[in-house]
Scaffold this active site. Structure first.
Site, PDB file in Angstrom:
ATOM      1  N   ARG A 549      39.924  32.765  26.580  1.00 48.41           N
ATOM      2  CA  ARG A 549      39.030  32.767  25.402  1.00 48.41           C
ATOM      3  C   ARG A 549      39.814  33.160  24.160  1.00 48.41           C
ATOM      4  NH1 ARG A 549      33.947  36.271  26.069  1.00 48.41           N
ATOM      5  NH2 ARG A 549      35.468  37.792  26.830  1.00 48.41           N
ATOM      6  N   SER A 610      46.272  39.570  31.119  1.00 55.97           N
ATOM      7  CA  SER A 610      45.874  40.274  32.345  1.00 55.97           C
ATOM      8  C   SER A 610      46.861  40.107  33.483  1.00 55.97           C
ATOM      9  CB  SER A 610      44.495  39.789  32.754  1.00 55.97           C
ATOM     10  OG  SER A 610      43.649  39.807  31.623  1.00 55.97           O
ATOM     11  N   ASP A 664      43.684  43.497  30.633  1.00 55.60           N
ATOM     12  CA  ASP A 664      42.224  43.339  30.563  1.00 55.60           C
ATOM     13  C   ASP A 664      41.514  44.613  30.982  1.00 55.60           C
ATOM     14  OD1 ASP A 664      41.810  41.278  33.593  1.00 55.60           O
ATOM     15  OD2 ASP A 664      43.031  43.053  33.160  1.00 55.60           O
TER      16      ASP A 664
HETATM   17  C1  G6P Z   1      36.331  39.322  31.488  1.00 57.60           C
HETATM   18  C2  G6P Z   1      37.406  39.895  30.584  1.00 57.60           C
HETATM   19  C3  G6P Z   1      38.746  39.375  30.934  1.00 57.60           C
HETATM   20  C4  G6P Z   1      39.008  39.624  32.421  1.00 57.60           C
HETATM   21  C5  G6P Z   1      37.916  38.987  33.202  1.00 57.60           C
HETATM   22  C6  G6P Z   1      38.102  39.286  34.653  1.00 57.60           C
HETATM   23  O1  G6P Z   1      36.124  37.995  31.234  1.00 57.60           O
HETATM   24  O2  G6P Z   1      37.122  39.529  29.228  1.00 57.60           O
HETATM   25  O3  G6P Z   1      39.733  39.987  30.197  1.00 57.60           O
HETATM   26  O4  G6P Z   1      40.255  39.125  32.778  1.00 57.60           O
HETATM   27  O5  G6P Z   1      36.676  39.495  32.845  1.00 57.60           O
HETATM   28  O6  G6P Z   1      37.116  38.674  35.358  1.00 57.60           O
HETATM   29  P1  G6P Z   1      37.245  37.198  35.919  1.00 57.60           P
HETATM   30  O7  G6P Z   1      36.187  37.140  36.968  1.00 57.60           O
HETATM   31  O8  G6P Z   1      37.031  36.275  34.833  1.00 57.60           O
HETATM   32  O9  G6P Z   1      38.603  37.119  36.541  1.00 57.60           O
HETATM   33  C1  BGC Z   2      46.771  41.546  37.322  1.00 59.83           C
HETATM   34  C2  BGC Z   2      46.258  42.651  36.441  1.00 59.83           C
HETATM   35  C3  BGC Z   2      44.857  42.336  35.972  1.00 59.83           C
HETATM   36  C4  BGC Z   2      43.992  42.029  37.138  1.00 59.83           C
HETATM   37  C5  BGC Z   2      42.604  41.683  36.730  1.00 59.83           C
HETATM   38  C6  BGC Z   2      45.778  41.263  38.420  1.00 59.83           C
HETATM   39  O1  BGC Z   2      46.192  40.161  39.158  1.00 59.83           O
HETATM   40  O2  BGC Z   2      47.988  41.912  37.920  1.00 59.83           O
HETATM   41  O3  BGC Z   2      47.100  42.815  35.377  1.00 59.83           O
HETATM   42  O4  BGC Z   2      44.383  43.424  35.294  1.00 59.83           O
HETATM   43  O5  BGC Z   2      44.504  40.952  37.874  1.00 59.83           O
HETATM   44  O6  BGC Z   2      42.533  40.565  35.956  1.00 59.83           O
END
Ligand code: G6P
Ligand code: BGC
Ligand code: BGC
Length: 924
Positions: A549, A610, A664
């Site tokens: 995003r 992330s 994140d």
């Molecule tokens: C939200 C946060 C992101 C994060 C994500 C993880 O969308 O804004 O920064 O990485 O959650 O969850 P997801 O299920 O999208 O991996």
């Molecule tokens: C990454 C982290 C991140 C997490 C959640 C992991 O695979 O190593 O940096 O915070 O995923 O998105």
């Protein structure tokens, strides 16, 4: 329609020899007898009324509607399919209750081969009256003794035996081997059994007997055994009808019509328990004073009234009451009664069967009456025969009305006008009363003309049918054991979770000290959570979750406004070259700026990235390794902010001021911290999983300074990469890890996060299919396709509002041919996998909050955890399981979980705002 005329029996034609009006005999005798016989005459209209009323009660009970208790119970029997003849094996069958004061033990060998039948061996044991009316334990001990006595003569050695328990009384079944007795019927009245699980009572008795290791794997009603015992070639029988001491029927109902079952496909066998039908409106008119007397003097007055007009235990008694009545009024036996006529239960089914048999003739009847200690005149014998005929004819007609109700129900539930159906019949009334079946058949043809009914006498009284159900139950029980064995490693104990917590604490301490540890405990250079004084417009990028995003975040006095756009990161870009990935990111930013009318503006930008980065400052982050399906080349070991700036440079005419790179988890903590200053932990459970928290700087060896705090990104996804989790890792985790693009890495993440749970489930389903436990052992191409079982399916399948039927729909979309048992097992697999994930995540959070509590030397810590991630947010039980595990493992921490509404983009903007504010202050 008069009484029997239109029922195909010629006017005045009873059993041969039944005197009719106008025959030369003393007028009052004949009148008196006729008057009695008349009472047993049932009109067509009355039979139809019974048919309609019984049908009404059946459908009311199926709907499970509140209101006056339906006259019939309609009890699901957990028998969902009629046998497909493949059942094999040796089974012991114990029959209790079908034939009154006797129980039967059988040894049944099922060969699974069409038409190849091995005669069952059986033995009948008479149950003493005091056992039928005594303490329940005595009855079950008696049954266990009979079992041993029967097996003593068989070469069974000490092999484990599987037993099917045919228990012919109304029971609430909650499984094929779990059944609670509702109430005794038919001359039984043992104490401490009603309301109990009769399978457990039998198991306990067999245990006490201790002679043989017998596993009671199924309990069935005798009607079900009768229906299931139907010869495959002849049937399939879809109705089981028993008229022995008692009477009842079962039939295959569409599962979707049975409200108590959350099932919408297939059929389920329902035990009607029509013996308790007692609709006064329908039955009142056909009940005689003799029926009322019999009921009044019975063991269970007011109950089983319909049964008491049909069941073999009562026909003899009805005849006795009529004969006693006529004798007392001088119409029979010269007005003499005898001990037999005066004593209850003295005229048995056998007597009635013999006397009622048209081929018996007066002489035979005379002989039977003499055996009963009576001294009949010739005319008496004929009258007695008429009474027997009247009682049995009515019984057969009433039974027919009930059966006709079942046929109408089948027409309704199958939306079929014309019904072709096979009815399995069992019980000594059928075996001994030749006319019973013919009257039944004729009456059914009149009451259910559109139904072509084929009556099939059950062989060996349903023993084979019980063995069939036992074979199915044994197979299901074996499947359940294999399922339990397969899922056992996923069922973590408190000790195991505490061990994970302890291991994680140790790894955190080592990581903070820079020692070798699977937890890298990365300093983020975020030293404070927002204090609300942040202001300004910021761009934010959010990469690494399900969606990429770009956000515009306006932090103003009135709060934070966000406008954002989701862009996709195609797999080829995520796994292409680093340059391509970052160029794609800049393309999205430019597209967003144009859409937001920000082109040419150089807003401070916060980059939520992330992935594990070693940061040397807020805007410097060396990517340590990709995770979660990303694998762009030439990035690992690079400063990600540089890579972004280079991409911006490559895209001339774009001005962007990258101020901060945050994980994140940090973005989520900051975003929630803006609302709740107690929020000092960030947790992500989405595609990946990770946590960060505010650590005391004195504990962070790699960053100078002893005062104040710094947010540490634990990167707990890699916890256990040093093998410290191997004790928990299962063969399915190993399959998922080996098939991943980063085998051996992110072991903790691969047990918890959304990218992997679906795959773990898929591997378990493949394993269970290979064992024949699921999908009849048929491996489908679809199920062998990687990532076809999405983690979101777990959330859908485990949602309480989703009935089993929807579980089936999801799985059928996957092209999996499944039974309801399969759907139930898939649900259990999903529950086991997601529960383990949530508990492991909870153990991680418990380790972090306990660390903070101890850091601050607090007796009790109140803290909030900002959470984001699709799995945590969408799974129906994940969040509550995490919270429960944290309460269990960190009882001195009061933890509030705050679901982040705006994602970590807002958090990245806030970190950027703080950085800008701090930079501003140093500049002035
Ligand atoms: C939200 C946060 C992101 C994060 C994500 C993880 O969308 O804004 O920064 O990485 O959650 O969850 P997801 O299920 O999208 O991996
Ligand atoms: C990454 C982290 C991140 C997490 C959640 C992991 O695979 O190593 O940096 O915070 O995923 O998105
Ligand atoms: C019981 C039924 C049984 C029937 C025939 C009735 O008294 O309630 O469960 O099927 O007798 O044995």
């Amino acid at each position: 329609m008069d009484s029997i005329g239109s029922l195909g029996l010629q006017q005045g034609e009873g059993a041969p020899g039944c005197p009719q009006e106008g025959l030369p005999c003393p007028s009052n005798t004949s009148e008196m007898v006729q008057e009695c016989l008349q009472q047993f005459k049932v009109t067509g209209a009355q039979l139809r009324q019974i048919q309609t009323s019984l049908l009404g009660s059946m459908e009311q009970a199926l709907r499970g509607q509140a209101g006056p208790a339906p006259a019939v119970r309609m009890l699901p029997t957990y028998v969902g399919s009629i046998p497909h003849g493949t059942e094999q094996g040796d089974f012991v069958v114990l029959e209790l209750g079908a034939t009154g004061a006797s129980l039967r033990v059988l040894w049944v060998t099922l060969t699974g081969i069409e038409g190849h039948k091995v005669e069952p061996r059986s033995q009948e044991f008479v149950i003493p009256q005091e056992v039928m009316l005594g303490p329940g334990q005595q009855l079950f001990d008696f049954a266990a003794r009979c079992l041993s006595e029967f097996l003593d003569v068989l070469p069974v050695g000490n092999q484990g035996l599987q037993l099917g328990f045919s228990f012919s009384f109304p029971c609430h079944q909650t499984g094929l081997d779990k059944s609670t007795l509702i109430s005794w019927t038919k001359g039984f009245k043992c104490s401490d059994v009603e309301g109990q699980d009769v399978v457990q009572l039998l198991r306990d008795a067999i245990q006490r007997q201790g002679a043989y290791s017998i596993d009671v794997v199924a309990v069935v009603n005798d009607t079900v055994g009768t229906m299931m015992g139907c010869e495959p070639g002849v049937g399939p029988c879809e109705v089981g009808l028993v008229v022995d001491t008692g009477t009842n029927a079962c039939y295959m109902e569409e599962a979707r019509h049975v409200a108590v079952l959350d099932e919408d496909r297939g059929r389920v066998c329902i035990s009607i328990e029509w013996g308790s039908f007692s609709d006064e409106g329908a039955l009142g008119p056909v009940q005689t004073i003799f029926d009322r007397t019999l009921d009044h003097e019975s063991l269970n007055p007011g109950a089983q009234r319909f049964e008491k007009m049909i069941g073999g235990l009562y026909l003899g008694e009805l005849v006795r009451l009529v004969l006693a009545h006529l004798a007392q009024r001088g119409a029979l036996f010269g007005g003499h009664t005898s001990p037999v006529l005066r004593s209850q239960g003295s005229i048995l089914l056998e007597h009635v069967a013999e006397m009622e048999d048209p081929s018996a003739g007066a002489a035979r009847v005379h002989a039977v009456l003499q055996d009963l200690g009576l001294n009949p005149k010739a005319s008496d014998a004929e009258w007695v025969q008429c009474v027997c005929v009247a009682v049995c004819t009515r019984a057969a007609q009433l039974c027919a009305a009930a059966l006709a109700a079942v046929l109408s129900r089948l027409q309704h539930s199958r939306e079929q006008q014309a019904l072709q159906i096979a009815v399995a019949t069992g019980g000594r009334v059928f075996e001994r009363h030749p006319r019973f079946l013919s009257v039944l058949r004729e009456t059914v043809m009149l009451l259910a003309p559109d139904c072509n009914v084929c009556f099939i006498p059950s062989v060996d009284g349903g023993g084979r049918g019980v063995a069939m159900v036992t074979a199915v139950a044994a197979r299901l029980a074996a499947h359940r054991r294999l399922l339990e064995e397969t899922l056992a490693p996923f069922r973590l104990t408190r000790e195991q979770l505490a061990e994970v917590q302890a291991q994680m604490r140790e790894a955190m301490a080592k990581g903070l000290q820079g020692e070798a540890s699977s937890l890298r405990m990365l300093p983020t250079y975020v030293r404070a959570t927002p204090d609300g004084s942040e202001r300004g417009d910021f761009l934010a990028l959010d990469l690494g979750g399900t969606n990429f995003r770009v956000l515009l975040v306006r932090v103003a006095t009135g709060g934070v406004q966000i406008s954002s756009q989701i862009y996709s990161i195609p797999e080829c870009v995520a796994q292409g070259s680093g340059q391509q990935l970052f160029d794609h990111i800049v393309d999205c930013i430019v597209d967003f700026q144009q859409k937001q009318g920000l082109s040419g503006q150089s807003l401070p930008l916060g980059f939520t990235f992330s992935f594990p980065c070693r940061q040397m400052g807020l805007d410097q982050g060396i990517l340590l390794n990709w995770t979660k399906g990303f694998n762009a080349s030439d990035c690992e070991g690079q400063d990600v902010v540089c890579l972004l700036r280079e991409a911006i440079r490559r895209r001339q005419a774009v001005e962007l001021n990258v101020v901060a790179i945050v994980n994140d988890t940090v973005g989520t903590m900051m975003s929630c911290g803006y609302e709740d200053p107690h929020c000092e932990v960030g947790l992500i459970v989405g595609t990946g999983t990770n946590a960060c928290y505010m650590e005391e700087l004195r504990n962070v060896a790699s960053v100078d300074g002893d005062s104040g705090q710094m947010c540490i990104n634990t990167e707990w996804g890699a916890f256990g990469d040093d093998g410290s989790l191997s004790m928990l890792s299962t063969r399915f985790d190993a399959c998922v890890d080996q098939a991943s693009i980063n085998p051996g890495k992110q072991r903790f993440e691969k047990m918890i996060s959304g990218m992997y749970l679906g795959e773990i489930v898929r591997h378990i389903l493949l394993h269970l299919t290979s064992l024949g436990v699921l999908f009849r052992g048929q491996q489908t191409q679809r199920l062998q396709t990687r990532d076809i079982f999405k983690t979101k399916f777990l959330s859908e399948i485990e949602s309480d509002s989703l009935a089993l039927r929807q579980v089936r729909a999801i799985l059928e979309d996957l092209g999996l041919p499944l039974t309801s048992d399969d759907a139930l097992m898939v649900l259990e697999v999903c529950q086991a996998v997601s529960k383990r994930a949530a508990q492991l995540c909870g153990a991680g959070v418990a380790a972090v909050v306990e660390k903070i509590r101890e850091n601050r030397g607090l007796e009790e810590l109140t803290i909030s955890v900002g959470v984001d991630g699709t799995l945590y947010k969408l799974h129906p039980h994940f969040s509550s399981l995490v919270a429960a595990t944290v309460r269990e493992l960190a009882p001195r921490c009061v933890v509030t979980f705050l679901q982040s509404e705006d994602g970590s983009g807002k958090g990245a903007a806030l970190v950027t705002a703080v950085a800008c504010r701090l930079a501003q202050r140093t500049r002035v």
